[in-house]
Motif scaffolding. Sequence first.
Motif, mmCIF file in Angstrom:
data_model
loop_
_atom_site.group_PDB
_atom_site.id
_atom_site.type_symbol
_atom_site.label_atom_id
_atom_site.label_comp_id
_atom_site.label_asym_id
_atom_site.label_seq_id
_atom_site.Cartn_x
_atom_site.Cartn_y
_atom_site.Cartn_z
ATOM 1 N N ASP A 39 -58.586 -21.899 14.981
ATOM 2 C CA ASP A 39 -58.712 -23.287 15.421
ATOM 3 C C ASP A 39 -60.131 -23.499 15.951
ATOM 4 O O ASP A 39 -60.967 -22.593 15.929
ATOM 5 C CB ASP A 39 -57.648 -23.622 16.470
ATOM 6 C CG ASP A 39 -57.770 -22.758 17.720
ATOM 7 O OD1 ASP A 39 -58.687 -21.905 17.788
ATOM 8 O OD2 ASP A 39 -56.950 -22.935 18.639
ATOM 9 N N ASP A 41 -61.310 -23.792 18.899
ATOM 10 C CA ASP A 41 -61.662 -22.918 20.022
ATOM 11 C C ASP A 41 -62.136 -21.550 19.521
ATOM 12 O O ASP A 41 -63.154 -21.022 19.980
ATOM 13 C CB ASP A 41 -60.437 -22.767 20.940
ATOM 14 C CG ASP A 41 -60.754 -22.095 22.261
ATOM 15 O OD1 ASP A 41 -61.918 -22.166 22.701
ATOM 16 O OD2 ASP A 41 -59.832 -21.503 22.859
ATOM 17 N N ASP A 116 -60.818 -15.539 22.059
ATOM 18 C CA ASP A 116 -59.627 -16.369 21.863
ATOM 19 C C ASP A 116 -58.409 -15.566 21.390
ATOM 20 O O ASP A 116 -57.464 -16.132 20.860
ATOM 21 C CB ASP A 116 -59.946 -17.513 20.886
ATOM 22 C CG ASP A 116 -59.013 -18.707 21.051
ATOM 23 O OD1 ASP A 116 -58.370 -18.813 22.112
ATOM 24 O OD2 ASP A 116 -58.914 -19.520 20.107
ATOM 25 N N HIS A 137 -58.382 -16.530 26.775
ATOM 26 C CA HIS A 137 -57.612 -17.297 27.774
ATOM 27 C C HIS A 137 -56.101 -17.176 27.558
ATOM 28 O O HIS A 137 -55.342 -17.887 28.205
ATOM 29 C CB HIS A 137 -58.054 -18.767 27.774
ATOM 30 C CG HIS A 137 -57.716 -19.527 26.521
ATOM 31 N ND1 HIS A 137 -57.139 -20.770 26.529
ATOM 32 C CD2 HIS A 137 -57.887 -19.219 25.210
ATOM 33 C CE1 HIS A 137 -56.965 -21.204 25.295
ATOM 34 N NE2 HIS A 137 -57.408 -20.279 24.471
ATOM 35 N N HIS A 138 -55.654 -16.316 26.653
ATOM 36 C CA HIS A 138 -54.211 -16.090 26.489
ATOM 37 C C HIS A 138 -53.731 -15.049 27.513
ATOM 38 O O HIS A 138 -54.537 -14.394 28.163
ATOM 39 C CB HIS A 138 -53.908 -15.605 25.066
ATOM 40 C CG HIS A 138 -54.193 -16.629 24.012
ATOM 41 N ND1 HIS A 138 -55.416 -16.703 23.384
ATOM 42 C CD2 HIS A 138 -53.441 -17.615 23.495
ATOM 43 C CE1 HIS A 138 -55.389 -17.703 22.514
ATOM 44 N NE2 HIS A 138 -54.195 -18.276 22.560
ATOM 45 N N ALA A 158 -60.777 -21.021 25.567
ATOM 46 C CA ALA A 158 -61.675 -19.858 25.645
ATOM 47 C C ALA A 158 -63.123 -20.319 25.760
ATOM 48 O O ALA A 158 -63.957 -19.656 26.385
ATOM 49 C CB ALA A 158 -61.490 -18.961 24.417
ATOM 50 N N ASP A 189 -58.815 -29.029 23.617
ATOM 51 C CA ASP A 189 -57.813 -28.065 24.083
ATOM 52 C C ASP A 189 -57.060 -28.540 25.325
ATOM 53 O O ASP A 189 -55.918 -28.133 25.556
ATOM 54 C CB ASP A 189 -58.481 -26.710 24.394
ATOM 55 C CG ASP A 189 -58.573 -25.833 23.157
ATOM 56 O OD1 ASP A 189 -58.005 -26.215 22.116
ATOM 57 O OD2 ASP A 189 -59.208 -24.761 23.233
#
Length: 371
Positions: A39, A41, A116, A137-138, A158, A189
């Motif tokens: 995506d 990001d 990401d 950021h997950h 991210a 996002d």
Amino acid sequence: MSNLPRSWSSFLQGLAKTKEKISSGRETLHCVLGNEAADLDSMVSALVYSFYRSGPEETDLRIPVINIPRGDYKLRTEAVFLLRQAGIDPALLSFIDEIDLAGLHRAGRLELTLVDHNRLAGNQSDLADAVREIVDHHADEGLFSDALVRLIEPTGSAATLVAREISRNTPELLEKDVASLLVGTILLDTVNLDPAAQRTTPDDQAMVDLLLPRAEQSQDDLFQVLQREKFNVSDLETRDLLRKDYKEWQIGENRIGISSVLLPVKDWVARDSELAQGLEAYRDARGLDMLLAMIAYTAPGFTRELVLLVPEKERLQQLEALLNEKGLDLADITPPSLQEVASDLGLRCFSQGNLGISRKKLQPLLQERFG
Ligand SMILES: [Mn+2]
């Protein structure tokens, strides 16, 4: 940071030169890999983090790798728009089908940064030894504990973490195009920092505040245009419309594919005079027993339509019976121009009165009946 990178434009020039050397060279390459959904990001974080971590010498260049085949790039319409606006020629980018990461790794030539995502995709898990840095950021899956950089925090994007690193160490790199890539990504996002979406952290807000003046754009204008471009399918032909958001299952004896499509049947037919043949070619290429296109659009009210393509008459009848029984509230809207070829191919177009049945809800119903 001692290794102050060059400017954004010389970084992009460097990428153009390096692309030629990837296969022929013998040096170690440091690639920055986004996740396999690729995506906006993932793309922007890979690009900008590569820029930030590249040194002044050509050999210190990091190479962003987009984790989809080049042929799928045009399906990411919001990325196509934002990168074009930032003056990036997609020819400079390396896509996953253009760089043999496994081969480089076997030759001992690969170092990897993951952005990401913090777990490699299943078919890329062989690359684990090459991972040096992670910016994501997950939820932290606790892997790669020896990585040199392990920046994993639950921000909305991210790109927020990439922006924060740069702003702390080398803020002069946040020139107009770089800032606009990052801030556009963060806004998309976080749904324009909307608290109701519950995706915004104080860091996202802080980075938007820092980047917007540098990007020289209005927050709402940038968000609106990206949101519109995300759903802009005007450049896509039938095959691309079908594969942009596509899922496939083997359910009992049936291979079933369901595409989510954003274009009303009447507009689709108007745009593609060979629509029936296009649907059949797509179905045939994937060996599907049933192809469904679930259409949703807002014009002005939210509306659903459903296209079924099931060559075998008995299966088509079974499917229609199931959908009626489950209350989809279908009414035939097969356009007159399609009717003859449609009955040959097993193609039916419907309006779907029941707006609550999405693909997520339909799949279990198919499983229950045909599984
Ligand atoms: Mn992300």
